[in-house]
Write a protein that holds these residues in place. Structure first.
Motif, mmCIF file in Angstrom:
data_model
loop_
_atom_site.group_PDB
_atom_site.id
_atom_site.type_symbol
_atom_site.label_atom_id
_atom_site.label_comp_id
_atom_site.label_asym_id
_atom_site.label_seq_id
_atom_site.Cartn_x
_atom_site.Cartn_y
_atom_site.Cartn_z
ATOM 1 N N PRO A 128 0.836 -1.206 0.000
ATOM 2 C CA PRO A 128 0.000 0.000 0.000
ATOM 3 C C PRO A 128 0.870 1.254 0.000
ATOM 4 O O PRO A 128 2.102 1.178 0.086
ATOM 5 C CB PRO A 128 -0.798 -0.132 1.308
ATOM 6 C CG PRO A 128 0.094 -0.942 2.191
ATOM 7 C CD PRO A 128 0.809 -1.910 1.292
ATOM 8 N N SER A 129 0.218 2.408 -0.076
ATOM 9 C CA SER A 129 0.960 3.671 -0.136
ATOM 10 C C SER A 129 1.819 3.898 1.104
ATOM 11 O O SER A 129 2.873 4.529 1.033
ATOM 12 C CB SER A 129 -0.010 4.848 -0.295
ATOM 13 O OG SER A 129 -0.732 4.728 -1.498
ATOM 14 N N VAL A 130 1.366 3.406 2.244
ATOM 15 C CA VAL A 130 2.113 3.543 3.493
ATOM 16 C C VAL A 130 2.386 2.154 4.040
ATOM 17 O O VAL A 130 1.468 1.344 4.184
ATOM 18 C CB VAL A 130 1.324 4.372 4.533
ATOM 19 C CG1 VAL A 130 2.123 4.509 5.817
ATOM 20 C CG2 VAL A 130 0.983 5.743 3.973
ATOM 21 N N SER A 131 3.643 1.858 4.327
ATOM 22 C CA SER A 131 4.020 0.523 4.795
ATOM 23 C C SER A 131 5.187 0.646 5.766
ATOM 24 O O SER A 131 5.848 1.680 5.842
ATOM 25 C CB SER A 131 4.393 -0.380 3.615
ATOM 26 O OG SER A 131 5.422 0.209 2.844
ATOM 27 N N ARG A 157 17.286 13.478 12.388
ATOM 28 C CA ARG A 157 18.132 13.823 11.252
ATOM 29 C C ARG A 157 17.275 13.797 9.995
ATOM 30 O O ARG A 157 16.399 12.937 9.865
ATOM 31 C CB ARG A 157 19.288 12.826 11.091
ATOM 32 C CG ARG A 157 20.331 12.891 12.187
ATOM 33 C CD ARG A 157 21.402 11.837 11.973
ATOM 34 N NE ARG A 157 20.879 10.486 12.126
ATOM 35 C CZ ARG A 157 21.066 9.480 11.275
ATOM 36 N NH1 ARG A 157 21.769 9.684 10.162
ATOM 37 N NH2 ARG A 157 20.587 8.286 11.514
ATOM 38 N N LEU A 158 17.523 14.719 9.081
ATOM 39 C CA LEU A 158 16.829 14.720 7.798
ATOM 40 C C LEU A 158 17.783 14.177 6.744
ATOM 41 O O LEU A 158 18.844 14.758 6.499
ATOM 42 C CB LEU A 158 16.381 16.136 7.428
ATOM 43 C CG LEU A 158 15.725 16.293 6.052
ATOM 44 C CD1 LEU A 158 14.461 15.444 5.950
ATOM 45 C CD2 LEU A 158 15.416 17.759 5.766
ATOM 46 N N LEU A 159 17.424 13.048 6.148
ATOM 47 C CA LEU A 159 18.268 12.400 5.149
ATOM 48 C C LEU A 159 17.605 12.531 3.783
ATOM 49 O O LEU A 159 16.478 12.069 3.584
ATOM 50 C CB LEU A 159 18.463 10.927 5.494
ATOM 51 C CG LEU A 159 19.425 10.152 4.581
ATOM 52 C CD1 LEU A 159 20.846 10.695 4.730
ATOM 53 C CD2 LEU A 159 19.393 8.658 4.903
ATOM 54 N N LEU A 212 9.343 9.315 -1.834
ATOM 55 C CA LEU A 212 9.156 8.450 -0.675
ATOM 56 C C LEU A 212 9.505 9.209 0.595
ATOM 57 O O LEU A 212 10.389 10.052 0.605
ATOM 58 C CB LEU A 212 10.040 7.202 -0.782
ATOM 59 C CG LEU A 212 9.873 6.309 -2.003
ATOM 60 C CD1 LEU A 212 10.780 5.086 -1.876
ATOM 61 C CD2 LEU A 212 8.427 5.887 -2.188
ATOM 62 N N CYS A 213 8.810 8.860 1.652
ATOM 63 C CA CYS A 213 9.088 9.468 2.949
ATOM 64 C C CYS A 213 9.103 8.372 3.998
ATOM 65 O O CYS A 213 8.142 7.596 4.106
ATOM 66 C CB CYS A 213 8.026 10.505 3.284
ATOM 67 S SG CYS A 213 8.257 11.271 4.883
ATOM 68 N N SER A 214 10.199 8.286 4.729
ATOM 69 C CA SER A 214 10.356 7.277 5.769
ATOM 70 C C SER A 214 10.259 7.963 7.119
ATOM 71 O O SER A 214 11.091 8.794 7.457
ATOM 72 C CB SER A 214 11.718 6.582 5.611
ATOM 73 O OG SER A 214 12.022 5.827 6.748
ATOM 74 N N PRO A 270 13.077 6.341 14.869
ATOM 75 C CA PRO A 270 13.030 7.281 15.998
ATOM 76 C C PRO A 270 13.996 8.447 15.869
ATOM 77 O O PRO A 270 13.789 9.493 16.491
ATOM 78 C CB PRO A 270 13.386 6.403 17.206
ATOM 79 C CG PRO A 270 14.146 5.249 16.639
ATOM 80 C CD PRO A 270 13.562 5.006 15.278
ATOM 81 N N ASP A 271 15.056 8.292 15.067
ATOM 82 C CA ASP A 271 16.067 9.345 14.986
ATOM 83 C C ASP A 271 16.273 9.891 13.584
ATOM 84 O O ASP A 271 17.196 10.668 13.346
ATOM 85 C CB ASP A 271 17.411 8.820 15.506
ATOM 86 C CG ASP A 271 17.944 7.674 14.657
ATOM 87 O OD1 ASP A 271 17.154 7.075 13.892
ATOM 88 O OD2 ASP A 271 19.148 7.375 14.753
ATOM 89 N N LEU A 272 15.408 9.503 12.628
ATOM 90 C CA LEU A 272 15.682 9.805 11.230
ATOM 91 C C LEU A 272 14.392 9.993 10.439
ATOM 92 O O LEU A 272 13.431 9.238 10.614
ATOM 93 C CB LEU A 272 16.500 8.672 10.610
ATOM 94 C CG LEU A 272 16.794 8.747 9.113
ATOM 95 C CD1 LEU A 272 17.875 9.791 8.848
ATOM 96 C CD2 LEU A 272 17.248 7.389 8.582
ATOM 97 N N VAL A 273 14.397 10.994 9.558
ATOM 98 C CA VAL A 273 13.362 11.147 8.538
ATOM 99 C C VAL A 273 14.067 11.106 7.188
ATOM 100 O O VAL A 273 15.011 11.870 6.954
ATOM 101 C CB VAL A 273 12.599 12.478 8.686
ATOM 102 C CG1 VAL A 273 11.633 12.672 7.521
ATOM 103 C CG2 VAL A 273 11.848 12.523 10.002
ATOM 104 N N MET A 274 13.640 10.208 6.301
ATOM 105 C CA MET A 274 14.247 10.099 4.980
ATOM 106 C C MET A 274 13.254 10.556 3.922
ATOM 107 O O MET A 274 12.089 10.162 3.939
ATOM 108 C CB MET A 274 14.667 8.651 4.692
ATOM 109 C CG MET A 274 15.345 8.474 3.327
ATOM 110 S SD MET A 274 15.840 6.754 2.976
ATOM 111 C CE MET A 274 14.268 6.036 2.480
#
Length: 337
Positions: free
Chosen positions: A69-72, A206-208, A220-222, A226-230
């Motif tokens: 799905p769109s979010v997994s 952190r922004l990756l 895509l957005c992860s 807990p410590d990271l946004v991709m």
């Protein structure tokens, strides 16, 4: 829209990395979204890859990504833990996913505990399920992506170099503002324009930023870490996958005025690039790119500046005006720029 509210500590930790694993996932999403045939420059690659998936049973486990799905859960596509990981290193990440990470992400995505059938193996025999998926990704990589990876990696290296230089010189605000035409930065909110409605806050993380050859607009957005946004975005260089030159555009006024090759170079220079980077991104010979640049320099629409050992080319105001006024009718800029 996906809206990410980013606090100052997170913004200050903005970094850039490549992700072979994300290339795998987005290449499969590309096939999923284009069942009738992928557009240029992915068309030939897509035909061959569909045949690989049909005839090579070792690639069977990657069918999981064709039905997500769109979010997994994020563990299915682990964010890179170093700037330039190999596919082997990222597969090791996948294989070693701790059970508590899977449990946490399942609790977030399936709060009622009702797991889809495709997810149940990861809650049962976790190690066997992860090994099976990793083996399938490796087989798919070897057959579908590895032959193109040296050229892809060269294009991605150029992308990371230029974005990292922009980050160091101008800061994260300027970098995010120019990242992609479907990514909007209005401090403190980063908006990804896509048919999905989500909002969350990134606090002391952190922004990756991850450029992808296979993105083709699939941002895509992860957000499970807990410590990271991709966040991923389309990189220049997709032309390295092309079997044929790009098809001509009807009523392409910029091409009519300056010629097809010079028009492609001008569009690609909306972000500064080296001759090698342009050659890789556009699928043109370095000598051809040099010839076009010489003509554009003589016309005063591009400039050249030295950055360390590299020479970067960029648009002069006259070049920007040409691309803005005449180049907006291009339907292919997302593939080569």
């Amino acid at each position: 829209m996906i809206r990410i509210e980013i606090d100052e500590p997170t913004l200050s930790r903005t970094r850039i990395a490549i992700s072979p694993f994300a290339e795998v996932m987005c290449s499969l999403f590309l096939l999923q979204r284009n069942p009738g045939g992928a557009p240029w420059p992915y068309d030939g690659w897509a035909r061959r890859t569909r045949e690989i998936l049909r005839t090579d049973p070792a690639t069977g486990p990657v069918s999981l990504y064709l039905n997500l799905p769109s979010v997994s859960p994020d563990f299915l596509g682990p964010p890179p833990d170093s700037p330039m990981p190999t596919i082997g290193e990222q597969l090791d990440q996948l294989r070693s996913t701790p059970p508590e990470v899977i449990a946490r992400e399942f609790a977030k995505h399936y709060p009622d505990g009702d797991l889809p059938p495709s997810m149940r193996p990861f809650a049962g025999d976790r190690r066997a399920a992860l090994d099976r998926l990793a083996d399938g990704v490796q087989a798919y990589w070897d057959a579908a992506i590895a032959p193109f990876w040296p050229a892809m990696r060269a294009a991605l290296d150029e992308e990371v170099l230029l974005r990292a230089r922009a980050l160091a010189a101008d800061g994260p605000d300027a970098l995010l503002a120019r990242l992609h035409d479907r990514i909007r930065w209005e401090r403190p909110v980063l908006t990804l324009v896509k048919p999905l409605d989500q909002s969350f806050v990134a606090v002391n993380q952190r922004l990756l930023l991850v450029p992808l050859i296979f993105s083709r607009g699939a941002l895509l957005c992860s957000g499970d870490q807990p410590d990271l946004v991709m966040v991923t975005y389309q990189a220049r260089g997709a032309a390295v996958l092309a079997d044929t030159p790009p098809p001509p555009l009807a009523d392409d006024r910029l091409t009519i005025l300056v010629g097809r090759g010079r028009a492609a170079v001008l569009r690609a220079l909306t972000a500064p690039a080296t001759t090698t980077g342009l050659s890789t991104a556009l699928g043109l010979a370095p000598s051809t790119v040099s010839e076009h640049l010489a003509g554009l320099l003589a016309a005063g629409v591009v400039h050249r500046r030295r950055a360390g050992r590299r020479v970067l080319y960029g648009l002069e105001p006259a070049g920007t005006a040409l691309v803005t006024l005449l180049g907006e009718d291009s339907a292919r800029t997302e593939f080569v720029s």
